[in-house]
Design a protein around this motif. Structure first.
Motif, PDB file in Angstrom:
ATOM      1  N   ASN A 100      -5.513   6.179  -1.946  1.00 35.71           N
ATOM      2  CA  ASN A 100      -5.694   5.289  -2.793  1.00 35.71           C
ATOM      3  C   ASN A 100      -7.036   5.455  -3.455  1.00 35.71           C
ATOM      4  N   TRP A 160       5.235   2.536  -4.235  1.00 34.76           N
ATOM      5  CA  TRP A 160       5.435   1.306  -4.226  1.00 34.76           C
ATOM      6  C   TRP A 160       4.363   0.662  -3.115  1.00 34.76           C
ATOM      7  N   LEU A 161       4.419   1.297  -2.180  1.00 32.38           N
ATOM      8  CA  LEU A 161       3.417   0.944  -1.309  1.00 32.38           C
ATOM      9  C   LEU A 161       2.040   0.868  -1.698  1.00 32.38           C
ATOM     10  N   TRP A 217       1.500  -2.110  -3.895  1.00 38.50           N
ATOM     11  CA  TRP A 217       1.505  -3.277  -2.949  1.00 38.50           C
ATOM     12  C   TRP A 217       0.348  -3.656  -2.746  1.00 38.50           C
ATOM     13  N   ILE A 218      -0.640  -2.311  -2.087  1.00 35.62           N
ATOM     14  CA  ILE A 218      -1.866  -2.511  -1.625  1.00 35.62           C
ATOM     15  C   ILE A 218      -2.822  -3.002  -2.546  1.00 35.62           C
ATOM     16  N   PHE A 274       8.930   5.386  -2.820  1.00 41.48           N
ATOM     17  CA  PHE A 274       8.701   4.434  -1.772  1.00 41.48           C
ATOM     18  C   PHE A 274       7.114   4.148  -1.412  1.00 41.48           C
ATOM     19  N   ILE A 275       6.317   5.436  -1.212  1.00 33.22           N
ATOM     20  CA  ILE A 275       4.942   5.505  -0.922  1.00 33.22           C
ATOM     21  C   ILE A 275       4.251   4.793  -2.567  1.00 33.22           C
ATOM     22  N   ILE A 330      -2.880   7.359   3.569  1.00 36.97           N
ATOM     23  CA  ILE A 330      -2.474   6.686   2.517  1.00 36.97           C
ATOM     24  C   ILE A 330      -3.671   5.723   2.059  1.00 36.97           C
TER      25      ILE A 330
END
Length: 364
Positions: free
Chosen positions: A230, A318-319, A322-323, A315-316, A226
């Motif tokens: 990014n 959105w994660l 968020w980061i 979901f990922i 993850i």
């Protein structure tokens, strides 16, 4: 019951319709099927990009205590449509002293790498568009084409800001691909296959998701994936290549219209591709939640695989958003230090750990 939503039933029926009912030969059958699949891919690519742009604006707004777009259409749903129409009709201009050929080719290379990787995502059982026995290897190879497009865009623009941005983006993406590939190899060791459908199928049983079966090594690989994902997608806090205060719009500063639109689309879809790969490799892809309780497992299997896959992928996403909207932007030296001094050594050690776990049968 396990095959209730097997999409291969539909594809086999359509193939028989063309070959048997309509009497078409192999050439025309394959041509029609390829055209339809291509149109389906491009449609899904465009629609998901619009959803992600709207989602980004809303998530950003909530993190900043705002409400996001609300004026164009109900709840602001048509804001992205208006932006797309604006981009389509904007004038496309060329820089006088740019390398005309490379300047024109760069956006297409970026979008080709993005669409090519998009085709490997396992949407549903039997709906894997590209499903080779070396699928993970091809996926990483095709996605690397985008790095070439970004570097050519900055170099060909003949703009010092674009050149600096392209160099930053290229070195960042090439560096973080190391950690991404090591995490994928970790998953390949656990599943014993590089085929996309095989990786998902291996997670279809009770407690079969890799992040559960592989316990500590799989969790470490997921977290590293993850973070590196990014950076690979040029998302914050790893978006130093597009630092507005230093480099204006980065490597696509000199692009307008759909030239700029291709870079914009690819950036958002690359985020979804990273999320889709993470969902496929670590969270079971289209495989539902299975805990070994017959009634519960039966109910979960009534949910179509594409719903499971899209839910996990978003979901990922959105994660990742968020980061981005939580952490401040890193300097380029900090970005590279994080990769070469921490993430890659960690991923290498984790690869060895996963090998030991598999060799001694310590996984579930």
């Amino acid at each position: 019951m396990e095959h209730i939503f097997d999409f291969s039933i539909v594809t086999k029926w359509f193939d028989e319709l063309l070959r048997v009912t309509l009497g078409l030969n192999s050439f025309w059958t394959i041509l029609i099927e390829c055209v339809l699949v291509g149109l389906l891919i491009l449609t899904a690519y465009a629609v998901i990009a619009m959803v992600l742009i709207f989602m980004e604006r809303k998530v950003c707004a909530y993190f900043q205590c705002r409400i996001g777009p609300v004026r164009v259409g109900p709840w602001g749903l048509l804001q992205v449509v208006a932006d797309v129409l604006k981009m389509l009709i904007k004038e496309i201009f060329f820089v006088d002293k740019a390398d005309k050929l490379l300047y024109a080719i760069a956006p297409f290379l970026v979008i080709i790498g993005s669409v090519g990787a998009f085709c490997f995502l396992p949407w549903n059982r039997g709906a894997e568009i590209l499903d080779f026995n070396v699928g993970i290897f091809l996926l990483t190879a095709i996605s690397s084409i985008g790095v070439v497009g970004i570097f050519l865009a900055g170099w060909a623009s003949n703009n010092k800001y674009s050149v600096v941005s392209a160099m930053r983006a290229a070195v960042q993406m090439i560096s973080y691909e190391m950690s991404l590939c090591l995490c994928l190899i970790t998953a390949v060791i656990l599943t014993g296959t590089m085929q996309v459908s095989g990786i998902v199928e291996s997670q279809a049983g009770p407690w079969g998701w890799l992040i559960v079966r592989g316990h500590i090594p799989a969790i470490i690989a997921f977290v590293v994936f993850i973070i590196a994902g990014n950076a690979e997608a040029n998302r914050g806090p790893f978006d130093m290549a597009e630092a507005e205060s230093e480099l204006t719009a980065g490597h696509h500063t000199e692009y307008s219209g759909m030239g700029f639109g291709y870079f914009y689309l690819a950036e958002f879809l690359n985020m979804f591709i990273i999320a889709g790969i993470a969902a496929m490799v670590f969270l079971g892809g289209w495989a539902p939640v299975q805990i070994g309780v017959e009634g519960f497992d039966t109910v979960m299997q009534y949910i179509p695989g594409i719903v499971w896959f899209m839910g996990k992928a978003f979901f990922i996403v959105w994660l990742m958003m968020w980061i981005k909207w939580t952490f401040p932007r890193l300097r380029i030296d900090q970005i590279l230090k994080l990769e070469w001094k921490y993430l890659m050594p960690l991923a290498l050690l984790n690869l060895v750990l996963m090998t030991v776990v598999v060799a001694f049968g310590l996984h579930w």
